[in-house]
Design an enzyme around this catalytic site. Structure first.
Site, PDB file in Angstrom:
ATOM      1  N   ASP A  97      88.313  18.199 -28.841  1.00  0.00           N
ATOM      2  CA  ASP A  97      88.670  17.035 -29.998  1.00  0.00           C
ATOM      3  C   ASP A  97      87.874  15.929 -29.867  1.00  0.00           C
ATOM      4  OD1 ASP A  97      89.872  18.255 -32.318  1.00  0.00           O
ATOM      5  OD2 ASP A  97      91.629  17.353 -31.997  1.00  0.00           O
ATOM      6  N   LYS A 101      84.855  14.369 -34.606  1.00  0.00           N
ATOM      7  CA  LYS A 101      83.671  13.755 -35.258  1.00  0.00           C
ATOM      8  C   LYS A 101      82.755  13.255 -34.081  1.00  0.00           C
ATOM      9  CE  LYS A 101      85.811  11.591 -39.312  1.00  0.00           C
ATOM     10  NZ  LYS A 101      86.883  10.811 -39.255  1.00  0.00           N
ATOM     11  N   MET A 134      96.914   5.800 -37.042  1.00  0.00           N
ATOM     12  CA  MET A 134      95.992   5.717 -38.230  1.00  0.00           C
ATOM     13  C   MET A 134      96.175   4.804 -39.185  1.00  0.00           C
ATOM     14  SD  MET A 134      95.604   9.895 -38.426  1.00  0.00           S
ATOM     15  CE  MET A 134      97.285  10.353 -38.148  1.00  0.00           C
TER      16      MET A 134
HETATM   17  N1  SAH Z   1      98.104  13.862 -31.722  1.00  0.00           N
HETATM   18  C1  SAH Z   1      97.809  12.804 -31.467  1.00  0.00           C
HETATM   19  C2  SAH Z   1      97.406  11.879 -32.498  1.00  0.00           C
HETATM   20  C3  SAH Z   1      96.229  12.162 -33.525  1.00  0.00           C
HETATM   21  S1  SAH Z   1      96.141  11.456 -34.783  1.00  0.00           S
HETATM   22  C4  SAH Z   1      98.679  11.986 -30.541  1.00  0.00           C
HETATM   23  O1  SAH Z   1      99.900  12.538 -30.291  1.00  0.00           O
HETATM   24  O2  SAH Z   1      98.466  11.180 -29.850  1.00  0.00           O
HETATM   25  C5  SAH Z   1      94.722  10.309 -34.212  1.00  0.00           C
HETATM   26  C6  SAH Z   1      95.539   8.838 -34.205  1.00  0.00           C
HETATM   27  O3  SAH Z   1      96.447   8.791 -33.047  1.00  0.00           O
HETATM   28  C7  SAH Z   1      94.551   7.955 -34.187  1.00  0.00           C
HETATM   29  O4  SAH Z   1      93.740   7.263 -35.370  1.00  0.00           O
HETATM   30  C8  SAH Z   1      95.319   6.528 -33.437  1.00  0.00           C
HETATM   31  O5  SAH Z   1      96.169   6.005 -34.342  1.00  0.00           O
HETATM   32  C9  SAH Z   1      96.266   7.340 -32.492  1.00  0.00           C
HETATM   33  N2  SAH Z   1      95.616   7.376 -30.989  1.00  0.00           N
HETATM   34  C10 SAH Z   1      95.439   8.363 -30.218  1.00  0.00           C
HETATM   35  N3  SAH Z   1      94.735   8.089 -29.119  1.00  0.00           N
HETATM   36  C11 SAH Z   1      95.078   6.845 -29.175  1.00  0.00           C
HETATM   37  C12 SAH Z   1      94.740   5.773 -28.054  1.00  0.00           C
HETATM   38  N4  SAH Z   1      94.401   6.361 -26.925  1.00  0.00           N
HETATM   39  N5  SAH Z   1      95.196   4.689 -28.222  1.00  0.00           N
HETATM   40  C13 SAH Z   1      95.532   4.082 -29.365  1.00  0.00           C
HETATM   41  N6  SAH Z   1      95.794   5.121 -30.463  1.00  0.00           N
HETATM   42  C14 SAH Z   1      95.491   6.327 -30.280  1.00  0.00           C
END
Ligand code: SAH
Length: 262
Positions: free
Chosen positions: A49, A71, A185
């Site tokens: 991803d 992306k 998000m």
């Molecule tokens: N499965 C992931 C979430 C996927 S959705 C999890 O459990 O963390 C993607 C969103 O996750 C991003 O738009 C953001 O809101 C958040 N996200 C993922 N990694 C991040 C990071 N290192 N710092 C801040 N937000 C993060």
């Protein structure tokens, strides 16, 4: 795996024809689970991803095939149906398929949809949870998800859905609980979400903390309030990936910060 205590339980075999849906954690590769490392070492195909650190590929076998499913370079992300099709096809070809996803695969990461597609196709799979950014990000920034003085529940929500006639009431009801709300998000719809929280009775002075690119080298943390957060985020030029924490816990950071090692 080397270096583990003798009494440590054995890892499950990564069998040919299986898919493992693995959480890579929020960013910092050192936050990987042992199970994820073991999966990376055994996989024949790794479907990656966008938010996952490329350095994790250092664990992979020299001849492992890597597929990028996020992306990249302004290209649109592949459709979920295409990703589902890819992992099913690879598994049916007898490969050990590692689907590596940011954070936890079952938290807003479409891992649930992928698991359903695998089950529907009759492909055996395993879930390897990871640290979700919504909990690990605030934690590393010095924000506890709960304390007994501040909240007895934490709401994890996605801000991806527009605040429209259908969802506005739901957003207001979340705010009306008075509990800590952690949004994934949420940057694109932040203004509308803030307005809905205000209508739901969340006080303007409520602490709001942004954790941007949590646990990565470019991590940024910005503290604000409900009333000011949309303007503050715009002024600071905050960009995703972001976690936004609403609630009294956000204010605890200040007391912890002088002694918090990061
Ligand atoms: N499965 C992931 C979430 C996927 S959705 C999890 O459990 O963390 C993607 C969103 O996750 C991003 O738009 C953001 O809101 C958040 N996200 C993922 N990694 C991040 C990071 N290192 N710092 C801040 N937000 C993060």
């Amino acid at each position: 795996m080397n270096g583990l205590p003798e009494t440590f339980p054995a890892f499950p075999e990564f069998a040919a024809g299986e898919v493992w849906l693995v959480g890579a954690g929020p960013g910092d590769p050192r936050l990987l689970t042992l199970m994820a490392v073991e999966a990376l070492r055994q996989a024949d195909d790794i479907v990656f991803d966008a938010l996952v650190d490329k350095r994790l590929l250092g664990f992979a076998k020299a001849d492992a095939a890597v597929h990028f499913a996020g992306k990249r370079g302004g290209m649109p992300s592949p459709h979920q149906a295409d990703i589902n099709e890819l992992i099913v096809a690879l598994a049916k070809a007898g490969r050990r398929v590692l689907r590596l996803k940011g954070g936890d695969p079952f938290v807003f990461g479409r891992g649930g949809e992928e698991a359903l597609a695998l089950a529907a196709a009759g492909v055996p799979f395993r879930i390897v949870p990871g640290l979700s950014s919504g909990l690990a990000g605030p934690a590393l920034a010095g924000i506890p998800a709960t304390t007994r003085d501040t909240n007895h529940a934490v709401i994890l929500a996605t801000g991806h859905r527009a605040v429209d006639a259908r969802s506005a009431r739901e957003w207001e009801q979340l705010a009306a609980t008075g509990q800590t709300i952690i949004l994934y998000m949420a940057m694109a719809n932040l203004k509308d979400i803030v307005a809905a929280f205000q209508r739901g009775g969340m006080p303007d002075a409520t602490g709001v903390t942004f954790v941007i690119s949590a646990t990565n080298a470019d991590q940024r943390v910005l503290e604000s309030t409900l009333a000011a957060c949309a303007a503050d985020a715009a002024t600071a030029g905050l960009k995703p990936p972001a976690i936004v924490v609403f609630g009294a816990v956000a204010g605890l950071r200040r007391a912890l910060l002088p002694w918090l090692r990061t």
